[in-house]
Design an enzyme around this catalytic site. Structure first.
Site, PDB file in Angstrom:
ATOM      1  N   CYS A 104      -2.817 -30.622  26.504  1.00  0.00           N
ATOM      2  CA  CYS A 104      -2.637 -29.872  25.255  1.00  0.00           C
ATOM      3  C   CYS A 104      -1.152 -29.889  24.871  1.00  0.00           C
ATOM      4  O   CYS A 104      -0.289 -29.572  25.684  1.00  0.00           O
ATOM      5  CB  CYS A 104      -3.117 -28.434  25.448  1.00  0.00           C
ATOM      6  SG  CYS A 104      -2.525 -27.299  24.166  1.00  0.00           S
ATOM      7  N   ASN A 121      -9.409  -4.738   1.387  1.00  0.00           N
ATOM      8  CA  ASN A 121      -8.312  -4.742   0.428  1.00  0.00           C
ATOM      9  C   ASN A 121      -8.848  -4.277  -0.928  1.00  0.00           C
ATOM     10  O   ASN A 121      -9.903  -4.716  -1.368  1.00  0.00           O
ATOM     11  CB  ASN A 121      -7.724  -6.152   0.307  1.00  0.00           C
ATOM     12  CG  ASN A 121      -6.413  -6.185  -0.457  1.00  0.00           C
ATOM     13  OD1 ASN A 121      -6.338  -5.720  -1.581  1.00  0.00           O
ATOM     14  ND2 ASN A 121      -5.388  -6.718   0.167  1.00  0.00           N
ATOM     15  N   GLY A 154       6.638 -10.694   0.624  1.00  0.00           N
ATOM     16  CA  GLY A 154       5.333 -10.686  -0.046  1.00  0.00           C
ATOM     17  C   GLY A 154       4.578  -9.366   0.079  1.00  0.00           C
ATOM     18  O   GLY A 154       3.452  -9.270  -0.380  1.00  0.00           O
ATOM     19  N   CYS A 159       1.413   7.051  -0.923  1.00  0.00           N
ATOM     20  CA  CYS A 159       0.981   5.795  -0.302  1.00  0.00           C
ATOM     21  C   CYS A 159      -0.486   5.861   0.114  1.00  0.00           C
ATOM     22  O   CYS A 159      -0.884   6.778   0.841  1.00  0.00           O
ATOM     23  CB  CYS A 159       1.869   5.541   0.912  1.00  0.00           C
ATOM     24  SG  CYS A 159       1.253   4.246   1.980  1.00  0.00           S
ATOM     25  N   HIS A 166       1.605  -2.509   7.751  1.00  0.00           N
ATOM     26  CA  HIS A 166       0.210  -2.966   7.736  1.00  0.00           C
ATOM     27  C   HIS A 166       0.183  -4.479   7.899  1.00  0.00           C
ATOM     28  O   HIS A 166       1.192  -5.161   7.681  1.00  0.00           O
ATOM     29  CB  HIS A 166      -0.473  -2.586   6.422  1.00  0.00           C
ATOM     30  CG  HIS A 166       0.042  -3.335   5.221  1.00  0.00           C
ATOM     31  ND1 HIS A 166       1.259  -3.038   4.637  1.00  0.00           N
ATOM     32  CD2 HIS A 166      -0.472  -4.368   4.516  1.00  0.00           C
ATOM     33  CE1 HIS A 166       1.461  -3.860   3.613  1.00  0.00           C
ATOM     34  NE2 HIS A 166       0.436  -4.683   3.524  1.00  0.00           N
ATOM     35  N   GLN A 181      -2.737  -7.952   7.298  1.00  0.00           N
ATOM     36  CA  GLN A 181      -3.893  -8.306   6.495  1.00  0.00           C
ATOM     37  C   GLN A 181      -4.686  -9.396   7.188  1.00  0.00           C
ATOM     38  O   GLN A 181      -4.199 -10.080   8.100  1.00  0.00           O
ATOM     39  CB  GLN A 181      -3.469  -8.812   5.111  1.00  0.00           C
ATOM     40  CG  GLN A 181      -2.783  -7.774   4.262  1.00  0.00           C
ATOM     41  CD  GLN A 181      -2.417  -8.322   2.888  1.00  0.00           C
ATOM     42  OE1 GLN A 181      -3.269  -8.562   2.053  1.00  0.00           O
ATOM     43  NE2 GLN A 181      -1.136  -8.523   2.666  1.00  0.00           N
TER      44      GLN A 181
END
Lengths: 351, 351
Positions: free
Chosen positions: A195, A75, A158, A39, A165, A167
């Site tokens: 709000c 990435n 996905g 990995c 991790h 992204q």
């Protein structure tokens, strides 16, 4: 070079991601498993990623070597690229521009663990600090208008790497969904002068049917119009537009709420794949104060299909009140998570 | 009773589908396979579905018995229900109403075939007639504002039955995605006084980089800003707002274009799961003339994940021009489909 293309009718910018280009034969034998051997995110394999842009690591450890506990790297197959130039063009009725943007990976653990729920609260705090740090740093690039932080868990969610991790994709426009939320918030404010998300928090805490957990500063709830079974949102109880504004006390309070929400989901329904998405205010566009940042946790238990793809609306087979009840009850008897990693007592302050 | 709930901030109505209610344990062991034995859609099993609302069948065959070649039945586990009353309510800042609507299944073949591509063009014509007939019939219920016709192919595409079928969900509002398209079309027309989709057709037929196939009345193309690898749209070349307006000549021309598009997809990339969605004008709201109906075919080769769910934008790893080329070339050497079913020569006219 990747390319941004705009649909000529609706506000929908697509990244044509040439850096990850897939030709027809790439789809012939879809991989069934996430890679787990060798990995690139594991400690010791630092040379298998592009050089780190941020790492929380022992003071005397050199960059791109072991000694870190959180590591942020570009990435390797970026959807967008932070190249120098910016140019846009038209071809008849079509609009496009070069695929500028930033695509980074936040490695959330040194070890090959598949999920945030197996981290200690302390480690989750560090993940939050890393997200905050990248949000604050990247906004200095004034071409960027939004920074999407997200986490894909499981192949159906996905993920293409098993190692825990998240992204980040920073893009040069305010995305449609965020623009629509902002428009909705403005419209709400025009009528009621408050709000909408503050009012959601207030009403949910009064009713409690859909509250999963409340902490000092945050509430985790199943939204009234949840799109997905067991969908959860985590919102700050006090108005806060921008995740970049959170401070040390917020982070210490938030980490266990987030980790526990994911653990509740795991316990309530067979460790499902999920997407965790941070909604926060746009950057470099003005008017950001009216946003109210929050997390959305979207379990992938149902399949978004023709109806949803055609309408933008959803079918949720699990009443939100039922989901909230199951999530509230999920931790009875659950084993507390192992505290696998030892972060040095004297962590450099991130503030 | 199902319920429509509106997100308090954005235009997002969710169906809380109590008729298909799923409790936590329903998600514990997700089924891996589509059922194939004892299929309720196969000929001879007519008593396993609710009574048909439409069937194309031999003139002397009784309803809900064999003798049909197309059959439309209410969904046994409907997401929405066409019950009598209509009432809406508010709970503080939230809006909801009872889950009125219509949810039907269009059985596209008597035999247990998994896809439209294995049907004859003649049979695909009959499917198109059935969609048209339901569109024209259901608009008499003036509570309904949009009819979403769609087809989910493959488990990853959202299908729960293997037998080739499509579905229809008619709802009491104009869905967000269609409203956004309409707004985009109006805006475009305000500036240029033409229909944006007419201009798309014109420009694509001039360039041809993204055209997959042109027939007398239709064009099949990969859209400029395709969201999905090998996404295809089929549009009428002449402006036509409403799929309900198509006539016999249109249908005869359209059926092979549609069937071939699906066959090209199958041949180009490993028979992927896909969603086919009909975009057509809303009903019972006025202003429908400005729409331009079209099909969108969305192959499920990539996973829509955190980035897409957070932004509403997409990452497409396959340049549209490359996809179009592969789809154009896909049928070289392909075996023509079997013509498995014999529709009586003397079919009652549907017009």
């Amino acid at each position: 070079m990747p390319e941004w293309r705009k649909d000529p009718v609706v506000d929908r910018w697509v990244i044509i991601a040439t850096e990850r280009a897939k030709r027809p034969h790439d789809f012939r034998c879809p991989p069934d498993q996430l890679n787990s051997g060798d990995c690139p995110l594991c400690v010791g394999n630092e040379d298998k990623t592009p050089p780190e842009v941020l790492a929380f690591r022992d003071a005397d450890s050199p960059a791109n070597q072991p000694g870190w506990w959180i590591r942020v790297v570009p990435n390797k197959f970026p959807a967008v690229l932070p190249n120098e130039g910016y140019y846009a063009w038209q071809d008849g009725i079509y609009e496009a521009m070069n695929g500028i943007g930033v695509h980074e990976v936040i490695v959330e653990s040194t070890d090959h663990e598949p999920d945030l729920v197996n981290q200690s609260d302390r480690q989750v705090e560090e993940v939050l600090w890393a997200w905050r740090a990248r949000l604050l740093d990247l906004r200095h690039d004034t071409r960027l208008k939004y920074i999407q932080i997200f986490k894909n868990k499981g192949r159906t969610g996905g993920a293409s790497l098993e190692h825990t991790h998240s992204q980040l994709i920073a893009i040069p426009m305010v995305p449609a969904d965020v623009a629509e939320e902002l428009a909705g918030l403005h419209e709400y404010r025009r009528h009621r002068n408050t709000c909408a998300y503050c009012d959601v928090v207030h009403q949910e805490l009064s009713g409690r049917d859909r509250v999963v957990r409340e902490s000092g500063r945050f509430v985790c709830l199943v939204p009234f119009a949840a799109r997905y079974p067991f969908e959860m949102w985590i919102l700050p109880k006090e108005h806060q537009a921008d995740f970049g504004q959170i401070g040390e006390d917020d982070i210490r309070d938030l980490a266990p709420v987030l980790r526990e929400a994911l653990l509740r989901l795991s316990e309530a329904v067979c460790r499902p794949p999920y997407n965790l998405v941070l909604h926060t205010s746009p950057i470099n566009v003005g008017g950001e104060l009216f946003y109210h940042w929050h997390f959305e946790i979207m379990p992938r238990l149902t399949i978004t299909a023709g109806y949803e793809l055609g309408t933008g609306y959803f079918i949720n087979p699990t009443p939100p009140e039922l989901a909230a009840e199951a999530l509230r009850d999920a931790l009875e008897g659950a084993v507390p998570p192992p505290h696998a990693y030892t972060i040095p007592e004297e962590v450099p302050k991130h503030v």
